[in-house]
Design a protein around this motif. Sequence first.
Motif, PDB file in Angstrom:
ATOM      1  N   GLN A  69      -0.917  -5.721  -3.277  1.00  0.00           N
ATOM      2  CA  GLN A  69      -1.589  -6.317  -5.049  1.00  0.00           C
ATOM      3  C   GLN A  69      -1.357  -6.893  -5.629  1.00  0.00           C
ATOM      4  O   GLN A  69       0.595  -6.246  -6.062  1.00  0.00           O
ATOM      5  CB  GLN A  69      -1.844  -4.374  -5.536  1.00  0.00           C
ATOM      6  CG  GLN A  69      -2.847  -3.455  -4.660  1.00  0.00           C
ATOM      7  CD  GLN A  69      -2.976  -1.962  -4.895  1.00  0.00           C
ATOM      8  OE1 GLN A  69      -2.357  -2.190  -6.634  1.00  0.00           O
ATOM      9  NE2 GLN A  69      -3.001  -1.273  -4.653  1.00  0.00           N
ATOM     10  N   GLN A 123      -5.161 -12.822  -4.146  1.00  0.00           N
ATOM     11  CA  GLN A 123      -5.235 -11.578  -4.454  1.00  0.00           C
ATOM     12  C   GLN A 123      -6.533 -11.142  -2.809  1.00  0.00           C
ATOM     13  O   GLN A 123      -6.578 -10.421  -2.588  1.00  0.00           O
ATOM     14  CB  GLN A 123      -5.465 -10.664  -5.417  1.00  0.00           C
ATOM     15  CG  GLN A 123      -6.313  -9.540  -5.432  1.00  0.00           C
ATOM     16  CD  GLN A 123      -4.863  -8.350  -4.982  1.00  0.00           C
ATOM     17  OE1 GLN A 123      -4.240  -8.000  -5.929  1.00  0.00           O
ATOM     18  NE2 GLN A 123      -5.327  -8.202  -3.599  1.00  0.00           N
ATOM     19  N   LEU A 124      -7.325 -12.383  -3.193  1.00  0.00           N
ATOM     20  CA  LEU A 124      -9.003 -11.893  -2.500  1.00  0.00           C
ATOM     21  C   LEU A 124      -8.083 -12.537  -0.532  1.00  0.00           C
ATOM     22  O   LEU A 124      -8.741 -11.643   0.497  1.00  0.00           O
ATOM     23  CB  LEU A 124      -9.362 -12.602  -2.809  1.00  0.00           C
ATOM     24  CG  LEU A 124      -9.708 -13.289  -4.156  1.00  0.00           C
ATOM     25  CD1 LEU A 124     -11.067 -14.152  -4.425  1.00  0.00           C
ATOM     26  CD2 LEU A 124     -10.511 -11.919  -4.898  1.00  0.00           C
ATOM     27  N   ASP A 125      -7.110 -13.355  -0.569  1.00  0.00           N
ATOM     28  CA  ASP A 125      -6.676 -13.375   0.772  1.00  0.00           C
ATOM     29  C   ASP A 125      -5.773 -12.706   1.709  1.00  0.00           C
ATOM     30  O   ASP A 125      -5.704 -12.240   2.607  1.00  0.00           O
ATOM     31  CB  ASP A 125      -6.454 -14.911   0.564  1.00  0.00           C
ATOM     32  CG  ASP A 125      -6.728 -15.958   0.238  1.00  0.00           C
ATOM     33  OD1 ASP A 125      -8.346 -15.756   0.074  1.00  0.00           O
ATOM     34  OD2 ASP A 125      -6.434 -17.550  -0.593  1.00  0.00           O
ATOM     35  N   HIS A 126      -6.055 -11.810   0.425  1.00  0.00           N
ATOM     36  CA  HIS A 126      -4.360 -10.990   0.826  1.00  0.00           C
ATOM     37  C   HIS A 126      -4.981  -9.009   0.132  1.00  0.00           C
ATOM     38  O   HIS A 126      -4.485  -9.338  -0.658  1.00  0.00           O
ATOM     39  CB  HIS A 126      -2.728 -11.658   0.818  1.00  0.00           C
ATOM     40  CG  HIS A 126      -2.422 -12.360   1.394  1.00  0.00           C
ATOM     41  ND1 HIS A 126      -2.150 -12.684   2.668  1.00  0.00           N
ATOM     42  CD2 HIS A 126      -2.716 -13.703   0.810  1.00  0.00           C
ATOM     43  CE1 HIS A 126      -1.848 -13.760   2.493  1.00  0.00           C
ATOM     44  NE2 HIS A 126      -2.237 -14.517   1.587  1.00  0.00           N
ATOM     45  N   GLN A 127      -5.670  -8.947   1.201  1.00  0.00           N
ATOM     46  CA  GLN A 127      -6.353  -7.679   0.795  1.00  0.00           C
ATOM     47  C   GLN A 127      -4.787  -6.137   0.873  1.00  0.00           C
ATOM     48  O   GLN A 127      -5.152  -5.610   0.750  1.00  0.00           O
ATOM     49  CB  GLN A 127      -7.503  -6.872   1.331  1.00  0.00           C
ATOM     50  CG  GLN A 127      -8.581  -7.981   1.271  1.00  0.00           C
ATOM     51  CD  GLN A 127      -8.965  -7.881  -0.035  1.00  0.00           C
ATOM     52  OE1 GLN A 127      -8.764  -6.726  -0.466  1.00  0.00           O
ATOM     53  NE2 GLN A 127      -9.298  -9.079  -0.576  1.00  0.00           N
ATOM     54  N   ASP A 128      -4.145  -6.603   1.777  1.00  0.00           N
ATOM     55  CA  ASP A 128      -2.871  -5.635   2.033  1.00  0.00           C
ATOM     56  C   ASP A 128      -1.789  -5.438   1.016  1.00  0.00           C
ATOM     57  O   ASP A 128      -1.096  -4.621   1.354  1.00  0.00           O
ATOM     58  CB  ASP A 128      -2.356  -6.026   3.310  1.00  0.00           C
ATOM     59  CG  ASP A 128      -2.126  -7.395   3.938  1.00  0.00           C
ATOM     60  OD1 ASP A 128      -2.172  -8.362   3.064  1.00  0.00           O
ATOM     61  OD2 ASP A 128      -0.557  -7.497   4.280  1.00  0.00           O
ATOM     62  N   HIS A 130      -4.914 -14.733  -8.397  1.00  0.00           N
ATOM     63  CA  HIS A 130      -6.703 -14.245  -8.294  1.00  0.00           C
ATOM     64  C   HIS A 130      -6.437 -14.857  -6.968  1.00  0.00           C
ATOM     65  O   HIS A 130      -7.111 -13.942  -5.970  1.00  0.00           O
ATOM     66  CB  HIS A 130      -7.389 -14.512  -9.656  1.00  0.00           C
ATOM     67  CG  HIS A 130      -8.732 -14.069  -9.080  1.00  0.00           C
ATOM     68  ND1 HIS A 130      -8.986 -12.454  -9.228  1.00  0.00           N
ATOM     69  CD2 HIS A 130     -10.294 -14.303  -8.641  1.00  0.00           C
ATOM     70  CE1 HIS A 130     -10.173 -11.794  -9.365  1.00  0.00           C
ATOM     71  NE2 HIS A 130     -10.270 -13.243  -8.960  1.00  0.00           N
ATOM     72  N   LYS A 131      -6.862 -15.953  -6.148  1.00  0.00           N
ATOM     73  CA  LYS A 131      -7.039 -16.387  -5.784  1.00  0.00           C
ATOM     74  C   LYS A 131      -6.820 -15.487  -4.176  1.00  0.00           C
ATOM     75  O   LYS A 131      -6.736 -15.329  -3.597  1.00  0.00           O
ATOM     76  CB  LYS A 131      -6.943 -18.245  -5.332  1.00  0.00           C
ATOM     77  CG  LYS A 131      -7.818 -18.452  -4.012  1.00  0.00           C
ATOM     78  CD  LYS A 131      -7.506 -20.132  -4.325  1.00  0.00           C
ATOM     79  CE  LYS A 131      -7.829 -20.642  -2.436  1.00  0.00           C
ATOM     80  NZ  LYS A 131      -7.245 -20.071  -1.350  1.00  0.00           N
ATOM     81  N   LYS A 150       0.464  -1.309   0.098  1.00  0.00           N
ATOM     82  CA  LYS A 150       0.048   0.328   0.053  1.00  0.00           C
ATOM     83  C   LYS A 150       1.095   1.057  -0.120  1.00  0.00           C
ATOM     84  O   LYS A 150       1.941   1.636   0.422  1.00  0.00           O
ATOM     85  CB  LYS A 150      -0.991   0.238   0.789  1.00  0.00           C
ATOM     86  CG  LYS A 150      -2.226  -0.913   0.976  1.00  0.00           C
ATOM     87  CD  LYS A 150      -2.730  -0.879   2.247  1.00  0.00           C
ATOM     88  CE  LYS A 150      -3.828  -2.200   2.267  1.00  0.00           C
ATOM     89  NZ  LYS A 150      -5.431  -1.523   3.124  1.00  0.00           N
TER      90      LYS A 150
END
Length: 904
Positions: free
Chosen positions: A271, A264-269, A261-262, A119
């Motif tokens: 990109q 990315q959903l599991d680690h929102q912190d 892609h999976k 981020k």
Amino acid sequence: MCFLRRPGASAGWIWWRMLRQVIHRGLQSFFYKLGLFVSRHPVFFLTVPAVLTIIFGFSLLNRFQPDTDLESLVAPSHSLAKIERSLASSLFSLDQSKSQLYSDLHTPGRYGRVILLSKPGGNILHQADVILQIHRAVLEMKVNYKGYNYTFSHLCVLRNQDKKCVLDDIISVLEDLRQAALSNKTTARVQVSYPNTKLKDGRSSFIGHQLGGVLEVPNSKDQRVKSARAIQITYYLQTYGSVTQDLIGEKWESEFCKLMHKMQLDHQDLQLYSLASFSLWKDFHQTSLLARGKILVSLMLILLTATLSSSMKDCLRSKPFLGLLGVLTICISSVTAAGIFFITDGKYNSTLLGIPFFAMGHGTKGVFELLSGWRRTRENLPFKDRVADAYSDVMVSYTMTSSLYFITFGMGASPFTNIEAVKVFCQNMCVSILLNYFYVFSFFGSCLVFAGQLEQNRYHSIFCCKIPSAEYLDRKPVWFQTMMNDGHQHTSHHETDPYQHHFIQHFLREHYNEWITNIYVKPFVVILYLIYASFSFMGCLQINDGANIINLLASESPSVSYALIQQKYFSNYSPVIGFYIYEPLEYWNGTVQEDLKTLSQGFNTVSWIEQYYQYLRVGNISATNKSDFISILQSSFLKKPEFQHFKNDIIFSKAGDENNIIASRLYLVARTSENTQREAVELLEKLRPLSLIQSIKFIVFNPTFVFMDHYGLSVTMPILISGFGILLMLILTFFLVIHPLGNFWLILSVTSIELGVLGLMTLWNVDMDCISILCLIYTLNFAIDHCAPLLYTFVLATEHTRTQCIKNSLQEHGTAILQNVSSFLIGLVPLLFVPSNLTFTLFKCLLLASSCTLLHCFVILPVFLTFFPPSKKHHKKKKRAKRKEREEIECIEIQENPDHVTAV
């Protein structure tokens, strides 16, 4: 037929003029007979094209196959970079060198690549544990093929020294950081330097392409990293050349993208941006899938525009169905051309999306010209003779422009064209032009015959019913009179121009022609042209070379997103350039060492030579002769764990008891900005000439160079094509035009339009890629298509003044030009809504081509032709001389026959 010789005119010029008139009239006579033949056999000429379309249309559905090799399409077929690649591969296996020869988007073979971005304000190095979890998930990921499970360890590229998978060195750095964090001791913290860092095993590693968005500790001598925003990790797969291995690798890449892609959903912190070897082709082909619906909308808009522009209030002379059938004629000819392409084992690629628009722009011009030619014929003639007259009037010009289309695109399809995508496009375009020409005079000609028969028999142009008499209409309501009005209140069948109430012709005759030739408008037109020319010239000085492959991809695709992030955070250093010394060299010689330092000056080097020299200096070891140099290199330097990996960079040979270094390699990396592509080309252009003049025999290579070799070609090819096309146009039309100034004006007009499109598209941020090249070739022909009839009608006109001549020219051809360009422009609008860089480029270039052509036909030429040659005074003198001669003959006849005077 006799020709009066003008005073001062040579006999050769008169005979040459006679020859051109004979050829011109011979062509007109041929097309008159062709028109008669079509009008006498309309069913045959309607059926044959329809049957051909059905046959080849089925082959289009059955044989459709996309081209999956992107390199063969957009990279030059014959380039120095490919020769360098073959030579480098013969020395050192490129498959084993993929991890060292880093390139942005053109990595050869199969691979999976991911960028992990923290981020804003975060430090990616503080998330080492999370990144390693994602890394382990990749290593443990399984793909099933015929009952067997394969992981990365089964498919990866192996190191020669220990047969372990080749992994990026940033993984070792992250593991050290995690261990330091777990130990919870500040003394155990790992110091990471940039771009070169020391690993735990003592090796010095270049991580400039693996760590991005770096902030360094102020005043740090060893360039220690304070924080970083992004990490890039690449997983290289082995390529054995077998089909099975390739299928398993493709499945692994697909699973890799799904896993990212999976994650990315599991680690929102974080990109995550992923890329695989098939991503570029997939996103290149995605443009075609995104554009299918928009092309249908475009076709509907063109059909609607053509139908409306061919309509009139006069229900007898209105031809809405002819406009619609004209567009359908071009559609079915394009379907036939596509079927022929796939029958001949052609493979589809997204650049071919431009062919329907290119073919429509030329084909509908012939359709609307034939319709205008029909309107210029006399109504009292039988409909078959009217069709023949229309053919005689229009088909000479349409044949000439079709020939130019075929020849210019035929040049693009020749072996001289080095880019396969351009060659394939031009081959298809040649077939499309030939079929367009055949379908226009056959299929559309038959439609014109049937429409003419309906008009002669006084049938309604829409409802196909008999038009009632005027007395019957007077007793009916107003709405019925409006629908059945055949123009009897405005015109008669004996009028010379019964179609004068067509709304475009009425607008041109009553309003526009008078306005554009007004003396007060001309200065503003001159100023407008000067502004146009200055902006065009300014743009031509700023031409951008467009080897960046993302210009051909869908704009919202994963590849483009990845490339933009990569360019933002990992553009500090150029792709790694392999520096291959392919002949034996006296590395121990001081002069050779200085030459190598000179060549690598300004680069960040990853070199066994540099490390070996430093090793000798630190150990105070002397190696000034061949035997000592090679002996210490083999027995001491390459035995050290931190230098063992350099064994892959040296090729030894043994002749008896003597060892020799026959070839070696090192890696060069240059500091760059965000415009990495441009600077990489400059590096290539800088290093290649040095390989020819230096005593050290070397080549330089990176996989990206294969795609960069067409920079110069992109700029020169359209200029060569345009120049040859203009020259050919001059030769072809010299025999067809009575006045040579027609050719001169046509060349000036086409050159002005071509340079205008080239300059303005540069100012509109359009790079010189294969799409813009094709559009420039098309612009040349599109300009000829519309300017030639207008100019030739003007130079052959016999009115007293230039103003009257240009008015007549606009009235004769302006309707067809406006109909075609307006249909073309409206058909381009749906391309704006296709989220693809390729279609954006196509839209911009074709919009500029049609707009510049329209500007010249209706604004610039009508004004400039009124005060530049050719002069029309000699026509006025001729008419006066003929009138005086007739008066003298009449006087002589009266004097010789006075009884006739008395009788009168």
